[in-house]
Design a protein around this motif. Structure first.
Motif, PDB file in Angstrom:
ATOM      1  N   GLN A 178      60.649  74.092  10.026  1.00 23.63           N
ATOM      2  CA  GLN A 178      61.641  75.089   9.597  1.00 23.63           C
ATOM      3  C   GLN A 178      61.982  74.988   8.107  1.00 23.63           C
ATOM      4  O   GLN A 178      62.337  75.980   7.478  1.00 23.63           O
ATOM      5  CB  GLN A 178      62.924  74.955  10.441  1.00 23.63           C
ATOM      6  CG  GLN A 178      62.757  75.271  11.917  1.00 23.63           C
ATOM      7  CD  GLN A 178      62.147  76.644  12.190  1.00 23.63           C
ATOM      8  OE1 GLN A 178      60.938  76.831  12.033  1.00 23.63           O
ATOM      9  NE2 GLN A 178      62.972  77.591  12.608  1.00 23.63           N
ATOM     10  N   HIS A 179      61.846  73.778   7.539  1.00 20.39           N
ATOM     11  CA  HIS A 179      62.138  73.625   6.106  1.00 20.39           C
ATOM     12  C   HIS A 179      61.200  74.479   5.246  1.00 20.39           C
ATOM     13  O   HIS A 179      61.530  74.810   4.114  1.00 20.39           O
ATOM     14  CB  HIS A 179      62.026  72.155   5.694  1.00 20.39           C
ATOM     15  CG  HIS A 179      60.658  71.576   5.911  1.00 20.39           C
ATOM     16  ND1 HIS A 179      60.116  71.382   7.157  1.00 20.39           N
ATOM     17  CD2 HIS A 179      59.700  71.168   5.035  1.00 20.39           C
ATOM     18  CE1 HIS A 179      58.899  70.887   7.034  1.00 20.39           C
ATOM     19  NE2 HIS A 179      58.623  70.741   5.767  1.00 20.39           N
ATOM     20  N   CYS A 180      60.021  74.830   5.810  1.00 19.33           N
ATOM     21  CA  CYS A 180      59.035  75.604   5.036  1.00 19.33           C
ATOM     22  C   CYS A 180      59.568  76.988   4.654  1.00 19.33           C
ATOM     23  O   CYS A 180      59.053  77.609   3.710  1.00 19.33           O
ATOM     24  CB  CYS A 180      57.740  75.740   5.821  1.00 19.33           C
ATOM     25  SG  CYS A 180      56.926  74.159   6.145  1.00 19.33           S
ATOM     26  N   ASP A 197      51.246  66.517   3.198  1.00 19.40           N
ATOM     27  CA  ASP A 197      50.874  67.852   2.712  1.00 19.40           C
ATOM     28  C   ASP A 197      51.678  68.252   1.477  1.00 19.40           C
ATOM     29  O   ASP A 197      51.216  69.079   0.688  1.00 19.40           O
ATOM     30  CB  ASP A 197      51.112  68.896   3.813  1.00 19.40           C
ATOM     31  CG  ASP A 197      50.181  68.689   4.996  1.00 19.40           C
ATOM     32  OD1 ASP A 197      48.959  68.715   4.790  1.00 19.40           O
ATOM     33  OD2 ASP A 197      50.685  68.481   6.123  1.00 19.40           O
ATOM     34  N   CYS A 198      52.868  67.737   1.347  1.00 18.72           N
ATOM     35  CA  CYS A 198      53.703  68.052   0.176  1.00 18.72           C
ATOM     36  C   CYS A 198      54.818  67.027   0.100  1.00 18.72           C
ATOM     37  O   CYS A 198      55.038  66.248   1.029  1.00 18.72           O
ATOM     38  CB  CYS A 198      54.284  69.473   0.278  1.00 18.72           C
ATOM     39  SG  CYS A 198      55.541  69.632   1.558  1.00 18.72           S
ATOM     40  N   ASP A 199      55.547  67.067  -1.010  1.00 19.81           N
ATOM     41  CA  ASP A 199      56.653  66.130  -1.231  1.00 19.81           C
ATOM     42  C   ASP A 199      57.743  66.303  -0.165  1.00 19.81           C
ATOM     43  O   ASP A 199      58.409  65.339   0.220  1.00 19.81           O
ATOM     44  CB  ASP A 199      57.231  66.426  -2.631  1.00 19.81           C
ATOM     45  CG  ASP A 199      57.928  65.223  -3.233  1.00 19.81           C
ATOM     46  OD1 ASP A 199      57.424  64.109  -3.095  1.00 19.81           O
ATOM     47  OD2 ASP A 199      58.986  65.417  -3.873  1.00 19.81           O
ATOM     48  N   PHE A 200      57.923  67.526   0.316  1.00 20.74           N
ATOM     49  CA  PHE A 200      58.987  67.782   1.293  1.00 20.74           C
ATOM     50  C   PHE A 200      58.597  67.198   2.650  1.00 20.74           C
ATOM     51  O   PHE A 200      59.411  66.574   3.330  1.00 20.74           O
ATOM     52  CB  PHE A 200      59.273  69.284   1.400  1.00 20.74           C
ATOM     53  CG  PHE A 200      59.505  69.919   0.061  1.00 20.74           C
ATOM     54  CD1 PHE A 200      60.481  69.435  -0.786  1.00 20.74           C
ATOM     55  CD2 PHE A 200      58.714  70.979  -0.376  1.00 20.74           C
ATOM     56  CE1 PHE A 200      60.688  69.988  -2.042  1.00 20.74           C
ATOM     57  CE2 PHE A 200      58.917  71.547  -1.623  1.00 20.74           C
ATOM     58  CZ  PHE A 200      59.902  71.050  -2.463  1.00 20.74           C
ATOM     59  N   ASN A 201      57.349  67.392   3.062  1.00 21.58           N
ATOM     60  CA  ASN A 201      56.895  66.760   4.301  1.00 21.58           C
ATOM     61  C   ASN A 201      56.974  65.247   4.189  1.00 21.58           C
ATOM     62  O   ASN A 201      57.255  64.543   5.160  1.00 21.58           O
ATOM     63  CB  ASN A 201      55.458  67.192   4.619  1.00 21.58           C
ATOM     64  CG  ASN A 201      55.384  68.623   5.135  1.00 21.58           C
ATOM     65  OD1 ASN A 201      56.376  69.335   5.125  1.00 21.58           O
ATOM     66  ND2 ASN A 201      54.206  69.045   5.571  1.00 21.58           N
ATOM     67  N   GLN A 202      56.719  64.737   2.973  1.00 23.10           N
ATOM     68  CA  GLN A 202      56.841  63.291   2.750  1.00 23.10           C
ATOM     69  C   GLN A 202      58.276  62.839   3.032  1.00 23.10           C
ATOM     70  O   GLN A 202      58.494  61.830   3.699  1.00 23.10           O
ATOM     71  CB  GLN A 202      56.467  62.960   1.294  1.00 23.10           C
ATOM     72  CG  GLN A 202      56.592  61.497   0.970  1.00 23.10           C
ATOM     73  CD  GLN A 202      56.392  61.178  -0.502  1.00 23.10           C
ATOM     74  OE1 GLN A 202      57.064  60.302  -1.040  1.00 23.10           O
ATOM     75  NE2 GLN A 202      55.472  61.847  -1.167  1.00 23.10           N
ATOM     76  N   SER A 234      50.383  81.522  -1.655  1.00 18.63           N
ATOM     77  CA  SER A 234      50.329  80.673  -2.856  1.00 18.63           C
ATOM     78  C   SER A 234      51.065  79.352  -2.676  1.00 18.63           C
ATOM     79  O   SER A 234      51.407  78.705  -3.667  1.00 18.63           O
ATOM     80  CB  SER A 234      50.965  81.412  -4.041  1.00 18.63           C
ATOM     81  OG  SER A 234      50.439  82.698  -4.186  1.00 18.63           O
ATOM     82  N   LEU A 235      51.327  78.980  -1.451  1.00 20.40           N
ATOM     83  CA  LEU A 235      52.120  77.757  -1.213  1.00 20.40           C
ATOM     84  C   LEU A 235      51.476  76.537  -1.857  1.00 20.40           C
ATOM     85  O   LEU A 235      50.248  76.402  -1.873  1.00 20.40           O
ATOM     86  CB  LEU A 235      52.249  77.523   0.295  1.00 20.40           C
ATOM     87  CG  LEU A 235      53.067  78.574   1.049  1.00 20.40           C
ATOM     88  CD1 LEU A 235      52.845  78.441   2.549  1.00 20.40           C
ATOM     89  CD2 LEU A 235      54.540  78.443   0.695  1.00 20.40           C
ATOM     90  N   MET A 236      52.308  75.638  -2.353  1.00 14.83           N
ATOM     91  CA  MET A 236      51.730  74.505  -3.088  1.00 14.83           C
ATOM     92  C   MET A 236      50.939  73.563  -2.178  1.00 14.83           C
ATOM     93  O   MET A 236      50.034  72.878  -2.645  1.00 14.83           O
ATOM     94  CB  MET A 236      52.809  73.745  -3.852  1.00 14.83           C
ATOM     95  CG  MET A 236      53.795  72.999  -3.019  1.00 14.83           C
ATOM     96  SD  MET A 236      54.898  72.084  -4.133  1.00 14.83           S
ATOM     97  CE  MET A 236      55.999  71.348  -2.922  1.00 14.83           C
ATOM     98  N   CYS A 237      51.261  73.562  -0.887  1.00  9.34           N
ATOM     99  CA  CYS A 237      50.521  72.670   0.014  1.00  9.34           C
ATOM    100  C   CYS A 237      49.057  73.105   0.152  1.00  9.34           C
ATOM    101  O   CYS A 237      48.224  72.341   0.650  1.00  9.34           O
ATOM    102  CB  CYS A 237      51.183  72.625   1.381  1.00  9.34           C
ATOM    103  SG  CYS A 237      51.552  74.261   2.054  1.00  9.34           S
ATOM    104  N   ASN A 265      66.538  75.187  -3.228  1.00 10.47           N
ATOM    105  CA  ASN A 265      66.972  73.928  -2.604  1.00 10.47           C
ATOM    106  C   ASN A 265      66.420  73.861  -1.184  1.00 10.47           C
ATOM    107  O   ASN A 265      66.656  74.762  -0.375  1.00 10.47           O
ATOM    108  CB  ASN A 265      68.500  73.861  -2.560  1.00 10.47           C
ATOM    109  CG  ASN A 265      69.101  73.644  -3.930  1.00 10.47           C
ATOM    110  OD1 ASN A 265      68.595  72.852  -4.722  1.00 10.47           O
ATOM    111  ND2 ASN A 265      70.185  74.348  -4.221  1.00 10.47           N
ATOM    112  N   MET A 266      65.711  72.790  -0.876  1.00  7.42           N
ATOM    113  CA  MET A 266      65.107  72.672   0.449  1.00  7.42           C
ATOM    114  C   MET A 266      66.125  72.107   1.445  1.00  7.42           C
ATOM    115  O   MET A 266      66.867  71.184   1.115  1.00  7.42           O
ATOM    116  CB  MET A 266      63.886  71.757   0.380  1.00  7.42           C
ATOM    117  CG  MET A 266      62.784  72.292  -0.501  1.00  7.42           C
ATOM    118  SD  MET A 266      62.112  73.874   0.075  1.00  7.42           S
ATOM    119  CE  MET A 266      61.081  73.351   1.442  1.00  7.42           C
ATOM    120  N   PRO A 267      66.133  72.640   2.667  1.00 13.46           N
ATOM    121  CA  PRO A 267      67.099  72.168   3.659  1.00 13.46           C
ATOM    122  C   PRO A 267      66.663  70.835   4.277  1.00 13.46           C
ATOM    123  O   PRO A 267      66.418  70.736   5.489  1.00 13.46           O
ATOM    124  CB  PRO A 267      67.118  73.313   4.683  1.00 13.46           C
ATOM    125  CG  PRO A 267      65.747  73.899   4.598  1.00 13.46           C
ATOM    126  CD  PRO A 267      65.302  73.744   3.169  1.00 13.46           C
TER     127      PRO A 267
END
Ligand code: SF4
Ligand code: SF4
Length: 345
Positions: free
Chosen positions: A327-329, A291-296, A274-277, A240-242
Motif C-alpha cells: 500500500q505504501h507504493c 527493490d527500493c529504499d522504501f521496501n528496505q 517510470s517508477l524508480m524500482c 512523504n511515504m506512509p
C-alpha cells in the motif's frame, strides 16, 4: 506550504506487519491491474542505491529511515567492497549513496575512492543533509573531497523558510544549510555551466502532495537567490511515504486513512511506467538487497528467485524478478509521481 502536523515519536521503526487501520483502499496491485499495468518487473539495473547506515545527526519529522544519532546500523568496509565488485562487473550507470547521513560512515571516503578508481565513467551521487559540511572539523574536508572525485550532491532542503525547515529538521538547521549551500556554490557546485550538480530535495511538511516541481523550483530559485545569492541545479519534489516515522505520525494524528485516500485517489497510471524500482536496486547497510529504499525500510523482501544479498548479485536473475509492492507504493504513483529523483511525470 501547509502546516506541519508530523510529530517525532520515540521509535519510528515500522515494518509491513505494523498494524494500520483498514481504510477500504484497494490493494496497490489491483490499482495497477485496473489500469492494465499488471505485475511490476524491472526494465534495467541502472542505479545501485547504497544505504551506508541509518545514523544521522538530525532527526527529521518526515524521515522514512527513522534515522537518528544513536542508530547503530552502519555498513562495513567488507560490504562496501562487495558493492564495488558489482560496479566493476556490471553496467550500472549510477552509484547513489544515501543514509542516514552517509558522511557519518567511517568508511565513506574509502568507498567513494574505491568506486571512482573502479569506474571512471560512473556517476556518483551523495545525499547530504548539508549540516555536517560546515562547522564540523571532522567533516570539513568532505566538500573538496567530493569535488575532486566528481561526485554530485543531492541535498535535502524541505523549504526556503527558516521557520519551516527548523520545524521539520530541528533548530538552527536552516541557517547551517544556507551556509553549506553558499560554501558549495563557492567551490563550484550548482552554478551555471558547472559539471558538479547540486540538486535540492523538497518534501511537504505534512500529509499532502508536493506542489508542481517546476513551479516550486522557480520559487526556490527566486527565494534562495534573492535572499542569499544561492544557486542550484534542480529541485526534486518527493511525496512523504506512509512508512516509518511519518507513518507513526499519521497514525498518532488520526490522518492515516485520509492520507492514504489522498494518495490512492490521485493514482496516476503514467507515473507507474517510470517508477524508480524499475531500474534501481537498493542495498541495505548489511548488504541485503531490496527493490527500493522504501521496501528496505519495511523489510519487504526481494523476490527469492533473485538472490537477496549484494554478495550474490546476479544481474540476469535480478532482471527476471517480480517487484514486491504494498500500500505504501501509492506514495510513488500519486499526482506527478515521486522517486528519489523527484517527480515522475
Ligand atoms: S537528514 Fe535525512 S536521514 Fe537524517 S533524519 Fe533527516 S530525513 Fe532522515
Ligand atoms: S515503494 Fe518502491 S516498490 Fe513501491 S512503487 Fe515505489 S519504488 Fe516501486
Amino acid at each position: 506550504m501547509g502546516r506541519n502536523r508530523g510529530k517525532v515519536t520515540e521509535s519510528g521503526r515500522t515494518t509491513t506487519s505494523t498494524p494500520t487501520p483498514d481504510c477500504g483502499i484497494p490493494p496497490f496491485q489491483a490499482a495497477l491491474s485496473g489500469h492494465g499495468v499488471g505485475e511490476l518487473h524491472p526494465t534495467g539495473i541502472d542505479i545501485l542505491q547504497v544505504n551506508t547506515g541509518y545514523r544521522c545527526n538530525l532527526r527529521c519529522t518526515h524521515c522514512h529511515v527513522d534515522a537518528r544519532p544513536d542508530r547503530a546500523e552502519v555498513m562495513s568496509r567488507e560490504t562496501m567492497r562487495q558493492c564495488v565488485e558489482v560496479l566493476k562487473s556490471n553496467p550500472v550507470r549510477t552509484l547513489d549513496i544515501t543514509g542516514g547521513a552517509p558522511e557519518m560512515n567511517p568508511d565513506f571516503r574509502w568507498f567513494i575512492d574505491e568506486a571512482r578508481s573502479a569506474r571512471a565513467d560512473l556517476e556518483i551521487l551523495v545525499r547530504s543533509n548539508l549540516t555536517l559540511l560546515v562547522g564540523h572539523a571532522a567533516y570539513s574536508d568532505i566538500p573538496a573531497f567530493l569535488k575532486e572525485r566528481r561526485v554530485h550532491i543531492i541535498a535535502s532542503l524541505p523549504c526556503f523558510t527558516r521557520e519551516q525547515v527548523d520545524r521539520q529538521r530541528g533548530s538552527g538547521v536552516f541557517d547551517r544549510s544556507v551556509e553549506a549551500l553558499k560554501m558549495l556554490n563557492g567551490i563550484g557546485y550548482g552554478i551555471v555551466g558547472s559539471p558538479l550538480s547540486l540538486n535540492l530535495v523538497y518534501n511537504p511538511p505534512g500529509p499532502e502532495l508536493p506542489e508542481c516541481q517546476h513551479q516550486l523550483e522557480d520559487e526556490y530559485r527566486k527565494q534562495l537567490s534573492g535572499q542569499f545569492g544561492i544557486t542550484f541545479t534542480k529541485l526534486f519534489t518527493l511525496t512523504n511515504m506512509p512508512i516509518s516515522r511519518f507513518l507513526l505520525s499519521l497514525l498518532e494524528s488520526g490522518d492515516y486513512c485520509s492520507y492514504m485516500e489522498l494518495l490512492a485517489g490521485k493514482f496516476n497510471p503514467a507515473a507507474a511506467g517510470s517508477l524508480m524500482c524499475l531500474d534501481t536496486i537498493s542495498v541495505r547497510w548489511d548488504g541485503r538487497l531490496y527493490d527500493c529504499d522504501f521496501n528496505q525500510m519495511l523489510d519487504l523482501p526481494l523476490d527469492p528467485s533473485a538472490g537477496r544479498h549484494i554478495g550474490e548479485f546476479d544481474r540476469e536473475r535480478l532482471l527476471g524478478r517480480r517487484i514486491a509492492v504494498g500500500q505504501h507504493c501509492y506514495g510513488c504513483t500519486a499526482g506527478s509521481g515521486s522517486s528519489c529523483q523527484g517527480s515522475l511525470v
